[in-house]
Design an enzyme around this catalytic site. Structure first.
Site, short mmCIF file in Angstrom:
data_model
loop_
_atom_site.label_atom_id
_atom_site.label_comp_id
_atom_site.label_asym_id
_atom_site.label_seq_id
_atom_site.Cartn_x
_atom_site.Cartn_y
_atom_site.Cartn_z
N SER A 8 56.71 -74.06 45.65
CA SER A 8 56.39 -72.84 44.92
C SER A 8 57.58 -71.90 44.97
CB SER A 8 55.16 -72.16 45.54
OG SER A 8 54.92 -70.89 44.96
N LYS A 13 53.17 -66.29 48.68
CA LYS A 13 52.61 -67.48 49.31
C LYS A 13 53.45 -67.93 50.49
CE LYS A 13 50.25 -69.48 45.28
NZ LYS A 13 50.16 -70.66 44.39
N ASP A 70 46.98 -74.95 44.85
CA ASP A 70 46.53 -74.32 43.61
C ASP A 70 45.25 -73.58 43.95
OD1 ASP A 70 46.90 -73.63 40.95
OD2 ASP A 70 45.54 -75.18 40.24
N PHE A 151 47.87 -59.61 46.18
CA PHE A 151 48.38 -60.02 44.87
C PHE A 151 47.27 -60.76 44.16
CE2 PHE A 151 49.34 -63.35 47.86
CZ PHE A 151 49.18 -64.55 47.18
N LYS A 174 43.17 -60.86 56.56
CA LYS A 174 43.12 -61.81 55.44
C LYS A 174 43.33 -63.24 55.92
CE LYS A 174 45.33 -60.76 51.66
NZ LYS A 174 46.41 -60.31 50.75
N HIS A 179 40.76 -68.32 51.99
CA HIS A 179 40.58 -69.65 51.43
C HIS A 179 41.81 -70.50 51.66
CE1 HIS A 179 41.92 -66.55 48.72
NE2 HIS A 179 42.61 -67.43 48.03
#
Length: 203
Positions: A8, A13, A70, A151, A174, A179
């Site tokens: 990425s 990220k 993803d 974001f 977070k 997830h």
């Protein structure tokens, strides 16, 4: 040291992944370290297929073990949209804010605001996919943006059992529920096995 490529260009990220992998003997690279690599076309029908395609292509082109993810926001009242199209929900080359505004507009007047963030993380070597894992975070869509620490859709997503949005949480908060963290935590044992078997670094 084991070299792992995050397939990425997204520095948000990369920052999150570095925190989750802290303490491990890993050199984390991103596609920003390989400017000549053409980004993978994310044309698959599911987030899992997109993650695997990105991980495999990056590994094939660099020779490094690659990790790709993803993520999609699946809103029940919108028939699980934006889903696999979350990054470009408001159109090609749209901004994070464009996507959020489209969601809030579509959700006007809707009382059932349940949604899920789902992330698939895929790990690949040049000869094929090693593993993939999925993490899910349940929550609700707010009626307005709240918070700046995030974001994507973070400022309009409130995790269940919390009275603040994802963008109002600290990075530590977070990472403890996210997830992406759940998916990465599930695949970390496999990364550790690769580190052990590499005996000083798999290139």
């Amino acid at each position: 040291m084991f070299t792992l490529l995050l397939a990425s260009h997204n520095q948000d990220k990369a920052k999150e992944l570095k925190a989750l992998l802290s303490g491990m003997n890993i050199q984390l690279l991103t596609l920003n370290d390989f400017p000549n690599i053409v980004p993978t076309i994310e044309d698959q029908d599911t987030i899992s297929a997109n993650a695997m395609k990105k991980a495999f292509e990056a590994s094939l082109k660099t020779g490094l073990v690659s990790l790709a993810d993803d993520t999609g926001l699946f809103i029940k009242a919108l028939n699980d949209k934006p889903g696999v199209y979350s990054a470009r929900f408001a159109g090609e080359h749209c901004s994070y804010k464009d996507n959020r505004m489209k969601v809030l507009k579509l959700m006007e007047g809707i009382t059932n605001r349940y949604a899920e963030f789902r992330t698939c993380v895929a790990l690949s070597a040049p000869d094929g996919i090693i593993s993939f894992k999925i993490g899910i975070l349940e929550g609700n869509i707010t009626t307005e943006e709240r918070g700046t620490n995030g974001f994507g859709y973070d400022s309009i997503f409130m995790p269940l059992s919390f009275n603040k949005t994802y963008a109002e949480m600290t990075d530590t908060e977070k990472n403890s529920i996210s997830h992406r963290a759940k998916a990465i935590e599930a695949i970390i044992p496999i990364i550790k096995e690769l580190i052990e078997s590499s005996k000083g670094g798999l290139q």
